[in-house]
Design a protein around this motif. Structure first.
Motif, PDB file in Angstrom:
ATOM      1  N   GLN A   1       0.814  -1.215   0.000  1.00  0.00           N
ATOM      2  CA  GLN A   1       0.000   0.000   0.000  1.00  0.00           C
ATOM      3  C   GLN A   1       0.845   1.262   0.000  1.00  0.00           C
ATOM      4  O   GLN A   1       0.337   2.372  -0.209  1.00  0.00           O
ATOM      5  CB  GLN A   1      -0.936   0.009   1.211  1.00  0.00           C
ATOM      6  N   ALA A   2       2.159   1.113   0.228  1.00  0.00           N
ATOM      7  CA  ALA A   2       3.039   2.278   0.254  1.00  0.00           C
ATOM      8  C   ALA A   2       3.098   2.978  -1.101  1.00  0.00           C
ATOM      9  O   ALA A   2       3.497   4.147  -1.172  1.00  0.00           O
ATOM     10  CB  ALA A   2       4.447   1.862   0.687  1.00  0.00           C
ATOM     11  N   ARG A   3       2.707   2.307  -2.161  1.00  0.00           N
ATOM     12  CA  ARG A   3       2.723   2.932  -3.482  1.00  0.00           C
ATOM     13  C   ARG A   3       1.746   4.098  -3.583  1.00  0.00           C
ATOM     14  O   ARG A   3       1.826   4.911  -4.505  1.00  0.00           O
ATOM     15  CB  ARG A   3       2.419   1.894  -4.556  1.00  0.00           C
ATOM     16  N   ASP A   4       0.812   4.174  -2.641  1.00  0.00           N
ATOM     17  CA  ASP A   4      -0.169   5.260  -2.648  1.00  0.00           C
ATOM     18  C   ASP A   4       0.291   6.456  -1.821  1.00  0.00           C
ATOM     19  O   ASP A   4      -0.458   7.427  -1.658  1.00  0.00           O
ATOM     20  CB  ASP A   4      -1.508   4.748  -2.105  1.00  0.00           C
ATOM     21  N   CYS A   5       1.513   6.419  -1.289  1.00  0.00           N
ATOM     22  CA  CYS A   5       2.037   7.538  -0.508  1.00  0.00           C
ATOM     23  C   CYS A   5       2.333   8.728  -1.419  1.00  0.00           C
ATOM     24  O   CYS A   5       2.403   8.611  -2.644  1.00  0.00           O
ATOM     25  CB  CYS A   5       3.316   7.132   0.218  1.00  0.00           C
ATOM     26  N   ASP A   6       2.493   9.891  -0.789  1.00  0.00           N
ATOM     27  CA  ASP A   6       3.024  11.055  -1.501  1.00  0.00           C
ATOM     28  C   ASP A   6       4.546  11.006  -1.412  1.00  0.00           C
ATOM     29  O   ASP A   6       5.111  11.000  -0.314  1.00  0.00           O
ATOM     30  CB  ASP A   6       2.530  12.352  -0.862  1.00  0.00           C
ATOM     31  N   PHE A   7       5.204  10.949  -2.560  1.00  0.00           N
ATOM     32  CA  PHE A   7       6.667  10.878  -2.598  1.00  0.00           C
ATOM     33  C   PHE A   7       7.238  12.232  -3.018  1.00  0.00           C
ATOM     34  O   PHE A   7       6.734  12.870  -3.950  1.00  0.00           O
ATOM     35  CB  PHE A   7       7.128   9.796  -3.579  1.00  0.00           C
ATOM     36  N   TYR A   8       8.307  12.647  -2.325  1.00  0.00           N
ATOM     37  CA  TYR A   8       8.998  13.893  -2.632  1.00  0.00           C
ATOM     38  C   TYR A   8      10.489  13.561  -2.783  1.00  0.00           C
ATOM     39  O   TYR A   8      11.099  12.992  -1.870  1.00  0.00           O
ATOM     40  CB  TYR A   8       8.799  14.917  -1.512  1.00  0.00           C
ATOM     41  N   VAL A   9      11.052  13.924  -3.934  1.00  0.00           N
ATOM     42  CA  VAL A   9      12.424  13.511  -4.254  1.00  0.00           C
ATOM     43  C   VAL A   9      13.227  14.741  -4.678  1.00  0.00           C
ATOM     44  O   VAL A   9      12.760  15.550  -5.478  1.00  0.00           O
ATOM     45  CB  VAL A   9      12.450  12.466  -5.396  1.00  0.00           C
ATOM     46  N   CYS A  10      14.428  14.849  -4.138  1.00  0.00           N
ATOM     47  CA  CYS A  10      15.321  15.936  -4.550  1.00  0.00           C
ATOM     48  C   CYS A  10      16.759  15.526  -4.243  1.00  0.00           C
ATOM     49  O   CYS A  10      17.045  14.989  -3.163  1.00  0.00           O
ATOM     50  CB  CYS A  10      14.984  17.231  -3.824  1.00  0.00           C
ATOM     51  N   GLY A  11      17.653  15.773  -5.181  1.00  0.00           N
ATOM     52  CA  GLY A  11      19.045  15.414  -4.981  1.00  0.00           C
ATOM     53  C   GLY A  11      19.842  15.559  -6.264  1.00  0.00           C
ATOM     54  O   GLY A  11      19.348  16.096  -7.257  1.00  0.00           O
ATOM     55  N   PRO A  12      21.069  15.065  -6.280  1.00  0.00           N
ATOM     56  CA  PRO A  12      21.901  15.131  -7.480  1.00  0.00           C
ATOM     57  C   PRO A  12      21.215  14.444  -8.666  1.00  0.00           C
ATOM     58  O   PRO A  12      20.400  13.528  -8.479  1.00  0.00           O
ATOM     59  CB  PRO A  12      23.182  14.400  -7.061  1.00  0.00           C
ATOM     60  N   PRO A  13      21.530  14.870  -9.898  1.00  0.00           N
ATOM     61  CA  PRO A  13      20.833  14.346 -11.076  1.00  0.00           C
ATOM     62  C   PRO A  13      20.812  12.818 -11.170  1.00  0.00           C
ATOM     63  O   PRO A  13      19.766  12.229 -11.467  1.00  0.00           O
ATOM     64  CB  PRO A  13      21.597  14.971 -12.243  1.00  0.00           C
TER      65      PRO A  13
ATOM     66  N   VAL B   1       4.198  11.352  -7.262  1.00  0.00           N
ATOM     67  CA  VAL B   1       5.628  11.639  -7.115  1.00  0.00           C
ATOM     68  C   VAL B   1       5.894  13.087  -7.501  1.00  0.00           C
ATOM     69  O   VAL B   1       5.584  13.508  -8.614  1.00  0.00           O
ATOM     70  CB  VAL B   1       6.484  10.694  -7.985  1.00  0.00           C
ATOM     71  N   SER B   2       6.460  13.831  -6.573  1.00  0.00           N
ATOM     72  CA  SER B   2       6.898  15.207  -6.847  1.00  0.00           C
ATOM     73  C   SER B   2       8.413  15.252  -6.733  1.00  0.00           C
ATOM     74  O   SER B   2       9.000  14.585  -5.875  1.00  0.00           O
ATOM     75  CB  SER B   2       6.279  16.183  -5.840  1.00  0.00           C
ATOM     76  N   PHE B   3       9.033  16.029  -7.588  1.00  0.00           N
ATOM     77  CA  PHE B   3      10.492  16.108  -7.544  1.00  0.00           C
ATOM     78  C   PHE B   3      10.950  17.508  -7.914  1.00  0.00           C
ATOM     79  O   PHE B   3      10.222  18.276  -8.538  1.00  0.00           O
ATOM     80  CB  PHE B   3      11.131  15.089  -8.487  1.00  0.00           C
ATOM     81  N   ASP B   4      12.144  17.818  -7.487  1.00  0.00           N
ATOM     82  CA  ASP B   4      12.753  19.111  -7.810  1.00  0.00           C
ATOM     83  C   ASP B   4      14.017  18.837  -8.603  1.00  0.00           C
ATOM     84  O   ASP B   4      14.913  18.140  -8.124  1.00  0.00           O
ATOM     85  CB  ASP B   4      13.086  19.868  -6.523  1.00  0.00           C
ATOM     86  N   ASP B   5      14.076  19.351  -9.814  1.00  0.00           N
ATOM     87  CA  ASP B   5      15.196  19.067 -10.711  1.00  0.00           C
ATOM     88  C   ASP B   5      15.722  20.371 -11.286  1.00  0.00           C
ATOM     89  O   ASP B   5      15.297  20.836 -12.323  1.00  0.00           O
ATOM     90  CB  ASP B   5      14.722  18.149 -11.849  1.00  0.00           C
TER      91      ASP B   5
END
Length: 570
Positions: free
Chosen positions: A533-545, A563-567
């Protein structure tokens, strides 16, 4: 294809460029070294006239050949010191016979020492001869065993004497050894140092050719027909710029074929960008209000699918081919430059520094966690006058409400980086200018469990978002995985340990790559694999390319949807 080719062109160019530098340096070294010194001429004794060959008392060559038990392909006469000798050769090797009686002659340590001394002039004293069973790099062109005789002069002279026939094989010294290293680097034969047509050299040559061809392709793709047409002959276009609320910011005059990024820049609206419109940083995102053009590969690399479907594109890759309307985020921030005073600077890790800025006007709610500002990086005066400042993007690392209205940044030092070098040189009391805040990276509404995955300076926006989430009083579970190479490179460790004790619904985990694991691998194996069920979490990702790409691919494979990310290449 072009963005991939541009990326390959950059990295292949780095490798080929380093080799070109080695070619240049090694060539200069070889040209500056005195060839006579390289060849050991300074310590070489003058050639002496050979003694007259005895006319009597020698075994006839025909008798030597007749007595030989091995096939002989050639026979030569020579002197071994004062002993006349015959040198016999065949396909398997050579051997020496005493010309006076036909007995085998051995070149021992004493004979080798005497031969070396006779060939040497100088103040150096000869050491004890050393047996060399197989040719080394210093005598790589010769076969068979030899004797090495070292002299203790300033040039570290070494003379090699053949153990087969007693002749001088090579004269080596410190200068020759330096030349040999330069020669190895120049021809790229790191094994034998002789093959000028080795595979590495051919690959470097092909790499240079590919660089030239790909550069021509990139040049051609960057040019458009309108670039060669006088501006007065191009159709006039206009771009209406709106904020996300639909309020008109202005109307920009443009020429047919210009990019939206360039058109806005000429009108004084500088969209966020670290790459200057090169489609590589992903910061100049805008939304086409009507008839968005097809998404390019660069758009797909930097913009999530849901925003692509709503018409979001990179302004630097979107051409103005007709009158159009675009919406930009944080429209007012684009037009207004702010100033701030550096209030505090502290080192968090050896490569990460926290800089606290107090704006002249207190930062408000628009500086939300996950957003970033663009610092103005001053540039040295150019040959033809002042140059425009550069802009570099840095995320807030602490909610402004928890920082007393200050803007807190976490900046990683990059060797040779203009922006990071400027920031790391700041001190308390310095004045800085910036635009912002910008960015779409933000906490999602709802009660879903929140999972943060980061590394490097990606700590900045994630820390800000986690602190805001915990301080808001929300009770949904918050998990944080942070990847670093070593324990000493983990920022704010004590702070997160304390947060984990204060908030029972918060946990955080440090993953060290020195231990052979990566953060995204641990999330996959120890969280997603055990909790479907963890696939339904809100994911936030940020880091080196590289870390960001690997994590996004892993979450995509695992079926994660939110999935939200900062690139922006922090």
């Amino acid at each position: 294809m072009t963005p991939l080719l541009r990326k390959m062109h950059k990295w292949v160019g780095l490798v080929v460029g380093l080799q070109f530098l080695l070619w240049l340096v090694s060539g200069m070294v070889m040209s500056l070294l005195d060839q006579d010194v390289v060849e050991g001429m300074a310590h070489r004794a003058p050639l002496k006239a050979a003694a007259e060959w005895p006319r009597t008392g020698l075994v006839a060559p025909a008798d030597v050949l007749a007595a030989s038990r091995k096939p002989v392909e050639s026979i030569d006469s020579r002197w071994l010191l004062q002993v006349p000798a015959y040198l016999l050769k065949n396909g398997e090797g050579s051997w020496l016979l005493d010309a006076r009686n036909g007995a085998p002659l051995a070149v021992g340590a004493d004979q080798a020492l005497e031969v070396a001394r006779a060939d040497y002039v100088g103040e150096g004293k000869a050491g004890q001869p050393q047996w060399v069973a197989k040719p080394t790099l210093e005598i790589r062109k010769h076969r068979g065993a030899s004797w090495r005789v070292d002299f203790d002069d300033a040039d570290a002279t070494t003379i090699y004497v053949s153990a087969v026939d007693g002749r001088i094989l090579e004269r080596r010294n410190a200068t020759w050894r330096l030349f040999d290293i330069a020669w190895m680097l120049h021809i790229m034969d790191y094994g034998g140092r002789e093959d000028f047509n080795n595979s590495l050299l051919l690959m470097a040559a092909l790499g240079g050719l590919w660089m030239a061809l790909s550069g021509i392709w990139l040049l051609c793709t960057s040019l458009r027909l309108h670039d060669f047409v006088p501006a007065r002959l191009l159709p006039a276009r206009q771009v209406t710029v709106l904020d996300e609320g639909g309020k008109r910011i202005g109307i920009v005059k443009s020429r047919h074929g210009d990019s939206v990024f360039d058109a806005l820049a000429r009108a004084g609206i500088r969209l966020p960008s670290n790459c200057g419109g090169g489609q590589s940083c992903g910061l100049c995102e805008v939304r086409a209000c009507h008839n968005a053009p097809p998404a390019s590969s660069s758009d797909g690399d930097h913009i999530p699918d849901q925003r692509l479907r709503r018409g979001h594109r990179l302004a630097c890759g979107m051409a103005v081919t007709s009158d159009m309307e675009i919406a930009v985020s944080h429209g007012a921030a684009l037009m207004v430059s702010r100033t701030a005073t550096v209030e505090r600077v502290r080192e968090i890790t050896p490569t990460l520094r926290e800089v606290v800025l107090r704006p002249d006007q207190k930062a408000g709610a628009d500086f939300r966690p996950g957003s970033y500002v663009q610092l103005h990086i001053p540039r040295a005066r150019g040959l033809f006058g002042p140059r425009k400042s550069l802009r570099r993007s840095y995320s807030l690392s602490l909610p402004v409400a928890q920082a007393g209205g200050c803007v807190t940044l976490l900046v990683r030092h990059v060797a040779g980086g203009i922006g990071s070098s400027y920031v790391h040189a700041l001190k308390e009391g310095d004045q800085v200018a910036f635009n912002g805040p910008f960015g779409e990276f933000a906490l999602r509404r709802g009660r879903n469990e929140k999972v943060f995955i980061g590394g490097g300076a990606g700590m900045a926006p994630l820390r800000s978002m986690i602190r805001a989430q915990l301080e808001s009083g929300a009770k949904e579970t918050v998990r944080f995985w942070y990847g670093a190479r070593a324990a000493g490179e983990v920022p704010y460790r004590e702070e997160f340990d304390e947060l984990a004790l204060r908030y029972p619904h918060f946990s955080w985990h440090v993953v060290l790559s020195d231990n052979g694991r990566r953060a995204h691998e641990v999330v996959r194996d120890e969280f997603l694999a055990r909790q479907p069920q963890a696939r339904d979490c809100d994911f936030y990702v940020c880091g080196p390319p590289a870390m960001l790409h690997a994590t996004r691919e892993m979450l995509k494979e695992q079926g994660a949807q939110r999935v939200s990310f900062d690139d922006f290449k922090i």
